[in-house]
Motif scaffolding. Structure first.
Motif, PDB file in Angstrom:
ATOM      1  N   LYS A 132       0.609  -1.266  -0.039  1.00  0.00           N
ATOM      2  CA  LYS A 132      -0.022  -0.081   0.104  1.00  0.00           C
ATOM      3  C   LYS A 132       0.832   1.419  -0.079  1.00  0.00           C
ATOM      4  CE  LYS A 132      -1.865  -1.119   3.957  1.00  0.00           C
ATOM      5  NZ  LYS A 132      -2.598  -1.276   5.068  1.00  0.00           N
ATOM      6  N   THR A 133       2.134   1.238   0.277  1.00  0.00           N
ATOM      7  CA  THR A 133       2.902   2.373   0.190  1.00  0.00           C
ATOM      8  C   THR A 133       2.967   2.862  -1.188  1.00  0.00           C
ATOM      9  OG1 THR A 133       5.069   1.395  -0.414  1.00  0.00           O
ATOM     10  CG2 THR A 133       4.353   1.446   2.008  1.00  0.00           C
TER      11      THR A 133
ATOM     12  N   LYS B 230       5.307  10.573  11.653  1.00  0.00           N
ATOM     13  CA  LYS B 230       4.585  10.635  10.338  1.00  0.00           C
ATOM     14  C   LYS B 230       3.779  11.752   9.722  1.00  0.00           C
ATOM     15  CE  LYS B 230       1.860   7.563   7.377  1.00  0.00           C
ATOM     16  NZ  LYS B 230       1.055   6.451   7.330  1.00  0.00           N
TER      17      LYS B 230
ATOM     18  N   HIS C  24       6.527   6.385   5.705  1.00  0.00           N
ATOM     19  CA  HIS C  24       5.570   5.192   5.959  1.00  0.00           C
ATOM     20  C   HIS C  24       6.368   4.469   7.424  1.00  0.00           C
ATOM     21  CE1 HIS C  24       4.012   5.655   2.057  1.00  0.00           C
ATOM     22  NE2 HIS C  24       5.398   6.021   1.946  1.00  0.00           N
TER      23      HIS C  24
ATOM     24  N   GLU D  51       2.381  -0.267   7.333  1.00  0.00           N
ATOM     25  CA  GLU D  51       2.154  -0.434   6.038  1.00  0.00           C
ATOM     26  C   GLU D  51       3.368  -1.213   5.332  1.00  0.00           C
ATOM     27  OE1 GLU D  51       1.795   3.847   4.439  1.00  0.00           O
ATOM     28  OE2 GLU D  51       2.833   4.200   6.273  1.00  0.00           O
TER      29      GLU D  51
ATOM     30  N   CYS E 227      -0.485 -10.411   4.539  1.00  0.00           N
ATOM     31  CA  CYS E 227       0.209  -9.024   4.150  1.00  0.00           C
ATOM     32  C   CYS E 227      -0.097  -9.118   2.724  1.00  0.00           C
ATOM     33  CB  CYS E 227       2.021  -9.449   3.804  1.00  0.00           C
ATOM     34  SG  CYS E 227       2.704  -9.592   5.703  1.00  0.00           S
TER      35      CYS E 227
ATOM     36  N   LYS F  83      -3.845  -7.598   2.857  1.00  0.00           N
ATOM     37  CA  LYS F  83      -3.681  -6.076   3.348  1.00  0.00           C
ATOM     38  C   LYS F  83      -2.900  -5.241   2.835  1.00  0.00           C
ATOM     39  CE  LYS F  83      -5.729  -7.484   8.029  1.00  0.00           C
ATOM     40  NZ  LYS F  83      -6.851  -6.655   7.699  1.00  0.00           N
ATOM     41  N   GLN F  84      -2.197  -5.697   1.724  1.00  0.00           N
ATOM     42  CA  GLN F  84      -1.243  -4.950   0.948  1.00  0.00           C
ATOM     43  C   GLN F  84      -0.230  -4.272   1.911  1.00  0.00           C
ATOM     44  OE1 GLN F  84      -4.121  -2.271  -1.223  1.00  0.00           O
ATOM     45  NE2 GLN F  84      -2.810  -2.860  -2.817  1.00  0.00           N
ATOM     46  N   VAL F  85       0.295  -5.268   2.996  1.00  0.00           N
ATOM     47  CA  VAL F  85       1.629  -4.836   3.634  1.00  0.00           C
ATOM     48  C   VAL F  85       2.636  -5.436   2.964  1.00  0.00           C
ATOM     49  CG1 VAL F  85       2.637  -5.143   6.063  1.00  0.00           C
ATOM     50  CG2 VAL F  85       0.103  -4.775   6.007  1.00  0.00           C
TER      51      VAL F  85
END
Length: 380
Positions: A8-9, A138, A145, A166, A212, A215-217
């Motif tokens: 997600k970054t 942040k 991030h 993230e 991961c 959750k787009q980690v």
């Protein structure tokens, strides 16, 4: 160079990146040459967990005006009080070390919640002002991030469920991932996550990688070479050693992985790792080697120094490294190894068996036993 998006970054990372740990305590010229080799190859992410002032300053100096060409993983909670590597949750100490990092580099791309392996680590970070400190940075733009580092899939799952990180830095290699040798090797992640495909990988690790991905980690990988042991004919848990390229390929085949951090001490080592991109898929393939194992990898030291600090100031990782070399042939220990061991200020004979080191070790190494054995093999 190839690049992948880090979850997600949205940041695109070079698939091979530089773990700067082994540049510590090396001459500036060597640091500069290694970093130049990485930059020339298109590497755009460096991991700087080391708390020492000199290594941080050397890297900053070597980067010079090229700071904005790379992204930095900077770790919040890594300290070296009394010149011994340690993990701190004491906020004044944590802030001092992290703000020194910010001062050197201007901003930190990935502010890492450092070393969350146990339930106590989790509480010390998420039930205190520790995590809110990074969240505040942040908001200010000092940290772009928030991520975290871990070796423990159960704790890592819990951290991810908080929704705070993230990205994650996690130890990934086939030996760490695998269950006992009679189980089937997990090599089909692209085909799905059915239980029939996970007979060779720890179910919690499989769950972690899947979560991961969901959750787009994004994941950056540490310990891809197992501290070099996967490359050693003596120490590999398999019938023959893996190559650097096979280890990289394995890590990059895990779900959610964007980049593999390779610890390089010289420009030559950096260039050797980058030969990965010149090899065929057949040369990178690892499945034949890891389809059977010689032994369980747990209990093997990878010299990560998470066991520190020692109350009597033994450099545990270095003592263990010399011990491992000596054990290859106890009757004919190389004189150079004996000399290196004897040059240490504190040897294994000073171990007081307090157990603090073993409680910190991510890989269940029998450190007290190793210190006693080192004292026997290297009598003062």
């Amino acid at each position: 160079m190839e690049y992948r998006e880090l979850g997600k970054t949205g940041k695109k990372l070079s698939t091979i990146s530089l773990g700067c740990e082994y540049l510590d305590k090396t001459p500036y010229e060597q640091v500069k040459e290694t970093i130049d080799a990485a930059l020339d190859a298109g590497i755009n992410i460096f991991d700087i967990f080391m708390p020492g002032t000199e290594i941080r300053e050397n890297i900053a100096k070597a980067l010079g005006t090229k700071r904005n060409q790379i992204m930095i993983q900077g770790h919040c909670g890594a300290t070296d009080i009394n010149k011994q590597y340690d993990i701190s949750r004491d906020m004044p100490t944590v802030k001092r070390y992290f703000e020194e990092l910010l001062k050197l580099y201007g901003y930190i791309d990935f502010g890492m919640l450092f070393f969350i392996d146990s339930e106590q680590d989790y509480k010390d970070v998420f039930e205190t002002e520790f995590v809110s400190y990074l969240e505040h940075l942040k908001k200010q733009g000092d940290v772009h991030h928030i991520g975290f580092s871990s070796h423990n899939p159960i704790t890592a799952l819990k951290v991810i469920e908080t929704g705070v990180p993230e990205m994650m830095m996690f130890s990934i290699n086939p030996a760490f991932d695998m269950l006992p040798y009679e189980e089937y090797v997990f090599d089909h992640s692209e085909k799905g996550y059915g239980s029939d495909l996970f007979r060779g990988i720890d179910p919690k690790r499989a769950e972690l990688y899947k979560l991961c991905e969901q959750k787009q980690v994004g994941i950056t990988v540490m310990k891809a070479l197992g501290g070099g042991k996967l490359l050693s004919p003596v120490h590999t848990p398999y019938t023959k050693p893996l190559t650097v390229a096979q280890c990289i390929h394995y890590a990059l085949s895990r779900p959610a992985v964007a980049s593999v951090l390779i610890g390089c001490k010289t420009a030559t080592e950096m260039q050797d790792a980058l030969r990965y991109f010149d090899l065929s898929n057949e040369e990178k393939d690892y499945t034949e080697i890891i389809s059977s194992t010689q032994n369980d990898f747990r209990g093997c030291c990878v010299y990560c120094s998470h066991c520190q600090p020692c109350p009597v100031e033994i450099d545990i990782a270095t003592v263990t490294k010399y011990l491992d070399i000596a054990k290859l042939d106890k009757e004919n220990i190389p004189p150079s190894i004996i000399s290196h061991y004897n040059s240490l200020e504190k040897g294994g004979d000073l171990c007081i068996a307090c157990g603090n080191c073993e409680s910190r070790c991510p890989f269940d190494v029998r450190i007290i036993k190793n210190m006693k054995e080192a004292a026997t093999l290297f009598p003062k």
